[in-house]
Design a protein around this motif. Sequence first.
Motif: not given
Length: 562
Positions: A9-13, A136-142
Motif C-alpha cells: 500500500v505504501v509503495e502504491a501511495l 493489493t497492487p491491483w486493488t490500490m491501482r483500481r
Amino acid sequence: MPKTAWRAVVEALEAEGVEVIFGLPGNPQHLLEDLKAHSKIRFVLMRDEPSAVDCAYAYARLTGRPGVCFSNPGPGITNLVTGLLEATSGSLPVIALCNGVSERENGMGAFQELDAVAMMRPVTKWAVRLTDTPKTPWTMRRAFDIARNGRPGAVFVEIASDKALSPVEMPDYLPSSGLHRSRPEAAMVERAAAALAEAKRPVMLCGGGAVNAGAFAAVRALAEKLAMPVFTTPGGRGILGEDHPMALGLTGLYLSELGKKELMAADLVLTVGSRLEAFSTLSWQFLPEGATHLQIDCEPEAIGLNWPAKVAMVGDARLALEDLATAVGRQGADAARAVARAAEIAGAKKVFLAEVREDAAEPGSPLRPRHVVSRVNEVFGRDTVLVKENGGSDLWCYYWPYYRVLDEGDCVPMAEQTAMGLGVIGCIGAKLAKPEKNVVCITGDGAMMMAMKEIATAVELRCGVTWVVLNNQSFGWVQYTQVLKGQEPFATDFQQATDLKAVAEAQGCAAARVERADELGPALEAALEANRQGRPFLIDVAIARHDYCDHFVQIHRQKLGH
C-alpha cells in the motif's frame, strides 16, 4: 521479494504521488510502521476519525488529487461514513484505507466485527475488503482509477488485519492511468454553438464538475466572448473570480436580487458539470421557464437528470468548453450584441454593488453578520481560501457580493449533505493543500462546537487558519422557522454559553472575542498576522439574531404561506 499488504500500500501511495495521509492509528503495525520506514509521506494525526475524512475532502477539493485517510475497525470505520457520503455527494476523490478485523475470526464475533463493505457501498463509488493480499497492487491501482475518473467520489479499502501482516509474493505496483478526459461529440458541439449564436440573453451555470475539470480559463474565455453571465452552484463556486465582470454569484437559495433578475430572464442556460440537484436549485425553483438548456457533463447518467437538455455534450468540462468556444467563433456570434450585453450587465452591477456596500457598511448593534463577512473579505483579500460551513448566519458568506471569492479555485464548499463541522475541521486540510494561501472558515457557533477538538491539531501542525464564529447561542436556522410560525424557541437555544475564546486558548490557539464594531477590524488584522506566523486564530463574534438576506427571508416565508 515477499512483502506485506501494508508495504505494498505504501509503495502504491508513493507511486501515485500522495503527500499526506490524515488519520488515527490503532495498531501501529498497520500502515504506520511502513510509512515511517519506507516513505516520506506525511501522516497527520487527527483527534477523531471523522476529522480525517473532513481534511481529505478539503485537500482533494483544492488539489484535484485524491485525498487519503486512514482508520481502524468497528467505530473507526463507522466514523468515516458521513465524510465519505459528503465526498461522493460533492464529487470529490477521497480514498479511505482501513485496517479490518481478522479474516480468521470474521463471522465468529470478532472484536469490533462489522460488515464494513455493506455499510460503505451506498456512500462510495467502490468498497472492497481485501483478503487475497497478492491483489493489493491491483486493488490500490483500481482505487485511484475509480476515485478520480468519471464523476469523482469516495473509495473504501479494508484490509483484513491478519492477512495484512503476512509477507507474500506480489507483483510490483503499476501506477494508475491517471485522469481520463474525453471530448464531446463534434456534432453536439456544433448544435450547441448554433444555439448560443442565436441566444439574446444566454447565461452559464457551473457546478463542481467544472472545478474538478480545471475549466477556469475555458469558462472565463467563453463568458467574455459572449458577454455571458456566470452563475455557480455551491460546488461550482470558485470557477470564476467573483470580481470578474461576468460573475453574478450563486444559484438557488443563494441568489442575489441582481442574479435572480438575470437568471430568470435568460433565454438559454448552459450548465457545466452540474446535476442540478435540489441543493443547487432550491428544489428546482430557479430555472428560467422556456429557456433553451445546453448541458455539459462527464457522466452520461447526469444528462437530463433534472432538466431535459436540448443539446447534451458528454465529456470533460474543460475540453468541451474549449471546443464550444472554437465552434462559436466559426458560427460568427453577434459581437455588437455581446458588447451591448456587457455594458448592460456592467451598469446593473455598478448600481447593485453600491447598494450592497452601503448595506454591509452598517455594522449594527449587535453586529450584523453581513457586516462581519464583508469585513473579513476586505481584510483577508486575495489569495484567501474560503472554507464554508452551513448555518443560517454563516450563509452570508454564500451571498455574493457580501463575500466574494476573489481568485479561481479558492473555495471549499459543503456538498448537498451539508455535514456541520466539516468546514471547521476541513480548513486544516485546506491549509496543508495550499500553504501559500490564507485560509478562513466562516461558521456558526453550532458547527464550531461540533468540531473544536481539532483546534489543537491545527496548533501542532502550525496551520495558520482563521475561524470566524458568528455566535448567536443557538441553532439559528432551525429557530427561525419557529420564529416565523410565532412559536417560542424550543430545543434551539444554547442556554449555557460556551466561552469559545477560552476553549481555543486552552488548546494553544490565539483567540479574540468581538462584541463591538470597533473590535472587529483589529481582531481580523491580528488573526491575519498570527496566521502568517503559523498560528491559528479564532474570532468569536457576538451577532444579531435572525439577520438574513432578503431572498432567504422570502423563501422561508413562502414555504410557510406567509
